[in-house]
Design an enzyme around this catalytic site. Structure first.
Site, PDB file in Angstrom:
ATOM      1  N   ARG A 144       0.813  -1.219   0.000  1.00  0.00           N
ATOM      2  CA  ARG A 144       0.000   0.000   0.000  1.00  0.00           C
ATOM      3  C   ARG A 144       0.846   1.269   0.000  1.00  0.00           C
ATOM      4  O   ARG A 144       0.319   2.378  -0.093  1.00  0.00           O
ATOM      5  CB  ARG A 144      -0.910   0.021   1.228  1.00  0.00           C
ATOM      6  CG  ARG A 144      -1.830  -1.159   1.311  1.00  0.00           C
ATOM      7  CD  ARG A 144      -2.674  -1.079   2.550  1.00  0.00           C
ATOM      8  NE  ARG A 144      -3.609   0.016   2.469  1.00  0.00           N
ATOM      9  CZ  ARG A 144      -4.803  -0.044   1.918  1.00  0.00           C
ATOM     10  NH1 ARG A 144      -5.212  -1.169   1.390  1.00  0.00           N
ATOM     11  NH2 ARG A 144      -5.585   1.000   1.883  1.00  0.00           N
TER      12      ARG A 144
ATOM     13  N   TRP B  40       2.642   6.025   1.844  1.00  0.00           N
ATOM     14  CA  TRP B  40       2.785   6.482   0.456  1.00  0.00           C
ATOM     15  C   TRP B  40       2.566   7.984   0.528  1.00  0.00           C
ATOM     16  O   TRP B  40       1.483   8.457   0.870  1.00  0.00           O
ATOM     17  CB  TRP B  40       1.744   5.814  -0.432  1.00  0.00           C
ATOM     18  CG  TRP B  40       1.941   6.091  -1.891  1.00  0.00           C
ATOM     19  CD1 TRP B  40       2.740   5.406  -2.758  1.00  0.00           C
ATOM     20  CD2 TRP B  40       1.310   7.123  -2.670  1.00  0.00           C
ATOM     21  NE1 TRP B  40       2.657   5.946  -4.013  1.00  0.00           N
ATOM     22  CE2 TRP B  40       1.790   7.006  -4.000  1.00  0.00           C
ATOM     23  CE3 TRP B  40       0.409   8.135  -2.376  1.00  0.00           C
ATOM     24  CZ2 TRP B  40       1.396   7.850  -5.014  1.00  0.00           C
ATOM     25  CZ3 TRP B  40       0.009   8.984  -3.399  1.00  0.00           C
ATOM     26  CH2 TRP B  40       0.495   8.843  -4.705  1.00  0.00           C
TER      27      TRP B  40
ATOM     28  N   GLY C 234      -5.124   8.467   4.250  1.00  0.00           N
ATOM     29  CA  GLY C 234      -6.136   9.320   3.627  1.00  0.00           C
ATOM     30  C   GLY C 234      -5.602  10.728   3.469  1.00  0.00           C
ATOM     31  O   GLY C 234      -4.392  10.948   3.520  1.00  0.00           O
TER      32      GLY C 234
ATOM     33  N   LYS D   4       2.620  -2.495 -18.009  1.00  0.00           N
ATOM     34  CA  LYS D   4       3.393  -3.414 -17.148  1.00  0.00           C
ATOM     35  C   LYS D   4       4.878  -3.110 -17.245  1.00  0.00           C
ATOM     36  O   LYS D   4       5.590  -3.079 -16.247  1.00  0.00           O
ATOM     37  CB  LYS D   4       3.180  -4.883 -17.551  1.00  0.00           C
ATOM     38  CG  LYS D   4       1.905  -5.565 -17.176  1.00  0.00           C
ATOM     39  CD  LYS D   4       1.671  -5.781 -15.714  1.00  0.00           C
ATOM     40  CE  LYS D   4       1.073  -4.598 -15.050  1.00  0.00           C
ATOM     41  NZ  LYS D   4      -0.304  -4.364 -15.019  1.00  0.00           N
TER      42      LYS D   4
ATOM     43  N   LYS E  74      -0.425   0.054  -4.505  1.00  0.00           N
ATOM     44  CA  LYS E  74      -1.441  -0.826  -5.080  1.00  0.00           C
ATOM     45  C   LYS E  74      -2.841  -0.255  -4.944  1.00  0.00           C
ATOM     46  O   LYS E  74      -3.684  -0.431  -5.810  1.00  0.00           O
ATOM     47  CB  LYS E  74      -1.373  -2.180  -4.383  1.00  0.00           C
ATOM     48  CG  LYS E  74      -2.335  -3.170  -4.952  1.00  0.00           C
ATOM     49  CD  LYS E  74      -1.681  -4.472  -5.234  1.00  0.00           C
ATOM     50  CE  LYS E  74      -2.518  -5.337  -6.134  1.00  0.00           C
ATOM     51  NZ  LYS E  74      -2.254  -5.101  -7.550  1.00  0.00           N
TER      52      LYS E  74
HETATM   53  C1  G6P Z   1      -2.903   1.423  -8.987  1.00  0.00           C
HETATM   54  C2  G6P Z   1      -2.322   0.036  -9.133  1.00  0.00           C
HETATM   55  C3  G6P Z   1      -2.770  -0.574 -10.455  1.00  0.00           C
HETATM   56  C4  G6P Z   1      -4.282  -0.570 -10.556  1.00  0.00           C
HETATM   57  C5  G6P Z   1      -4.859   0.833 -10.338  1.00  0.00           C
HETATM   58  C6  G6P Z   1      -6.359   0.781 -10.170  1.00  0.00           C
HETATM   59  O1  G6P Z   1      -2.344   2.269  -9.928  1.00  0.00           O
HETATM   60  O2  G6P Z   1      -0.914   0.081  -9.068  1.00  0.00           O
HETATM   61  O3  G6P Z   1      -2.298  -1.903 -10.552  1.00  0.00           O
HETATM   62  O4  G6P Z   1      -4.658  -1.025 -11.827  1.00  0.00           O
HETATM   63  O5  G6P Z   1      -4.321   1.396  -9.136  1.00  0.00           O
HETATM   64  O6  G6P Z   1      -6.659   0.070  -9.006  1.00  0.00           O
HETATM   65  P1  G6P Z   1      -7.958  -0.747  -8.725  1.00  0.00           P
HETATM   66  O7  G6P Z   1      -7.726  -1.366  -7.375  1.00  0.00           O
HETATM   67  O8  G6P Z   1      -9.082   0.235  -8.705  1.00  0.00           O
HETATM   68  O9  G6P Z   1      -8.128  -1.752  -9.787  1.00  0.00           O
END
Ligand code: G6P
Length: 614
Positions: A27, A74, A101, A491, A609
């Site tokens: 996270r 983060w 948050g 990716k 993530k």
């Molecule tokens: C972040 C993650 C991605 C993901 C995106 C949307 O950027 O690193 O891997 O696709 O968020 O996240 P979600 O949980 O809404 O699919």
């Protein structure tokens, strides 16, 4: 986006905090910190870097405390450094707080608090919140529990917080709004708090998901008390977790990403388990059956999502239009909410999100709700905020995805969206029963085909060896393969930091072709299907300019093989299911390139993530 943990009970908490933070590190990993009450004193350790750095920072001190909180960050407000790391304290350094948050009105609160004699050491919004709580507690002479509740009535923004007070080593206060928070209830008056269930699962399966604008007190003698922000007592709803510990461990793989790539035969199977009726050749989805008339009469589908989930949404556009003949628009959630989008009463909004926590997607859902739309969620994390905010939905059942770059969640999303398109086609009578049956059977055979694709791993690794030091890469695809080209490029960018772009193959000649020379690897999805011949022509155009072609082709292909520098064969399948198969070698390619470049594939720089800020 930031992970938080808290423990209070009968056993030392230090190891639990470290282990819990490691599980939540996906996270955010800009800084880490903890606070415990050790010999009646608040002991705080925090530093820039990862949980391992925090462990080194704590060193060999034996921490016997049975109450504590931890945070992995983060960064939003303030650069990642020791001072901005959580926990933060109040003026008197006896209250510590961790936060996930954003407090939007922190600047005005800060100004008022400075006027009241408070001093701030960090640039964070979180430090303002803890001073604000302390100020209310001291000026109003109320308990910490009450002060937190009162403070939150004036806070604008998103928060999941845990507060620890040195003068009360028997109690933790937690609260949440728009950021996730789970409370685990142990057998021995032990309580566990975390941003998701992964730090909790090895201690207890009984959890309470705190609702928005609820404040909870976890007290050694009084147990769990929950009130809402209006100070009305709430009855905790205890749920049993289905999550298994093995699912969140690496299971012998070097990284979560590699494990998750290899889990795809199973995760895809899980995402259609119980939904396919092979005998009748139909798909059964309760989220569609329960609202049959609405789906049958839908005038339009609007997909909102971010990142990889948005790419899955693009595949859905092709699927829904092709099979169910419903017009589809795919929107970046962040753009959707800042326009004044037109929604009609017969529109259906599909929100796709692995985590079910992405702030922009959530905000788009709220906007669509205000406009009266019906919202359907496609989420992976069971019980997540988005899954609860939607009117109906379908889980992807891919299991926990810990690697920051999404892999198995993408293929599971496409699998679920594929099933939705088939279920709708059946209800709307837009596909013949023969074609429906064949597609259902083909989906059922996909796990075996993915297993075949995974056997290309070594070959992909060899190709990665050749291209690992390139600075750019171009990904091309057409029709169903265009979104996969975007996903392949994402990716590579995310985990290897090589600049990569995905393009519709035919659009190459309107710009990107200018970039092609002998140093440009061009990854082309050139499987058999409607646009095969056209893609072959695009490959020739690249070769004519000395570009190097890595092509994903259907097994037995000869034409592309004759012109490409490398071909990776995937089993034959219906055009509409190619995205699920072709995504896999692209995931492996990025993985190997990143590993060869010494990158951390599970925790790529600057990413998180679960993006719970807008
Ligand atoms: C972040 C993650 C991605 C993901 C995106 C949307 O950027 O690193 O891997 O696709 O968020 O996240 P979600 O949980 O809404 O699919």
């Amino acid at each position: 986006m930031c992970g938080i943990v808290g423990f209070i009970g009968n056993e030392p908490v230090y190891e639990k905090i470290i282990k819990g933070l490691s599980r939540l590190e996906y996270r955010g990993y800009d800084s880490a910190g903890l606070a415990v009450i050790e010999n009646n004193e608040l002991l705080v350790r925090k530093c820039k870097g990862k949980v391992a750095d925090l462990q080194n920072n704590v060193g060999s001190q034996v921490l016997g405390s049975t109450i504590g909180i931890g945070h992995t960050r983060w960064a939003t407000h303030g650069v990642p450094n020791d001072v901005n790391a959580h926990p933060h304290f109040g003026e008197n350094k006896n209250i510590a707080l961790i936060h996930n948050g954003i407090i939007e009105n922190y600047a005005s609160l800060k100004e008022a608090l400075i006027g009241r004699g408070h001093h701030f050491v960090s640039e964070t919004d979180t430090e303002v919140l803890v001073h604000f709580i302390e100020d209310i507690r001291d000026s109003e002479q109320v308990s910490l529990f009450e002060a937190v509740r009162m403070a939150l009535t004036e806070v604008v923004g998103a928060y999941a917080i845990v507060v620890l007070d040195q003068s009360n080593p028997d109690e933790l206060i937690v609260a949440k709004k728009s950021s996730p928070l789970v409370i685990g209830i142990g057998s021995n008056d032990d309580y566990y708090i975390a941003s998701d269930a992964t730090p909790i699962i090895e201690y207890t399966k009984n959890v309470v998901y705190l609702n928005d604008e609820e404040v909870a007190k976890l007290n050694r003698r009084e147990g769990l008390t929950i009130v809402n922000i209006q100070n009305q007592k709430q009855t905790p709803y205890i749920q049993e977790l289905e999550l298994k510990l093995e699912a969140i461990e690496k299971g012998g793989y070097d990284s979560f990403m590699l494990k998750e790539i290899h889990e795809q035969p199973r995760s895809i199977q899980d995402s259609f388990r119980g939904r396919l009726n092979l005998k009748q050749g139909v798909v059964k989805m309760s989220g569609i059956d329960d609202h049959e008339e609405r789906w049958k009469n839908a005038g339009r589908i609007v997909v909102v999502a971010c990142g990889t989930s948005w790419h899955a949404g693009l595949v859905a556009e092709y699927l829904f239009e092709d099979f169910a003949r419903i017009p589809v628009e795919v929107e970046y959630a962040s753009e959707f909410r800042y326009r004044n989008p037109v929604l009609f009463t017969d529109d259906i909004v599909i929100a796709i999100s692995q985590s079910g926590e992405t702030a922009d997607t959530l905000a788009a859902i709220e906007l669509a709700k205000e406009k009266g739309a019906f919202i359907f969620g496609v989420c992976n994390v069971v019980g997540s905020t988005i899954s609860r905010a939607t009117h109906s939905g379908a889980y992807t059942h891919a299991g926990p995805e810990i690697g920051v770059a999404s892999t198995k969640a993408f293929t599971a999303q496409v699998t679920v969206l594929f099933q939705m398109a088939l279920a709708l086609a059946e209800k709307r009578g837009t596909l013949s029963s023969g074609r429906l049956s064949r597609l259902v059977a083909e989906l059922n055979s996909l796990p075996i085909k993915i297993t075949e694709v995974l056997k290309t791993n070594e070959q992909v690794e060899q190709i990665a060896q050749i291209y690992k030091n390139r600075s750019n890469a171009l990904y091309l695809g057409r029709g169903y393969s265009f979104p996969v080209a975007l996903e392949g490029a994402l990716k590579l960018k995310e985990i290897s930091y090589i600049h990569a772009e995905g393009y519709p193959a035919a659009e190459m000649k309107h710009g990107p072709i200018a970039l092609i020379d002998e140093n440009m690897p061009v990854i082309v999805i050139a499987t058999e299907g409607a646009s095969y011949e056209k893609v072959v022509s695009n490959i020739q155009e690249v070769k004519a300019r000395k570009g190097q072609i890595i092509a994903i082709v259907t097994e037995g292909d000869k034409t592309v093989k004759a012109m490409a520098d490398h071909v990776i064969e995937i089993p034959r399948t219906d055009d509409s299911l190619v995205p699920i198969l072709s995504a896999v070698p692209l995931q492996l390619f990025s993985y190997h390139v990143a590993i060869m470049r010494g990158c951390n594939v599970d925790q790529p720089r600057n990413l998180a993530k679960s993006v719970t800020v807008e």
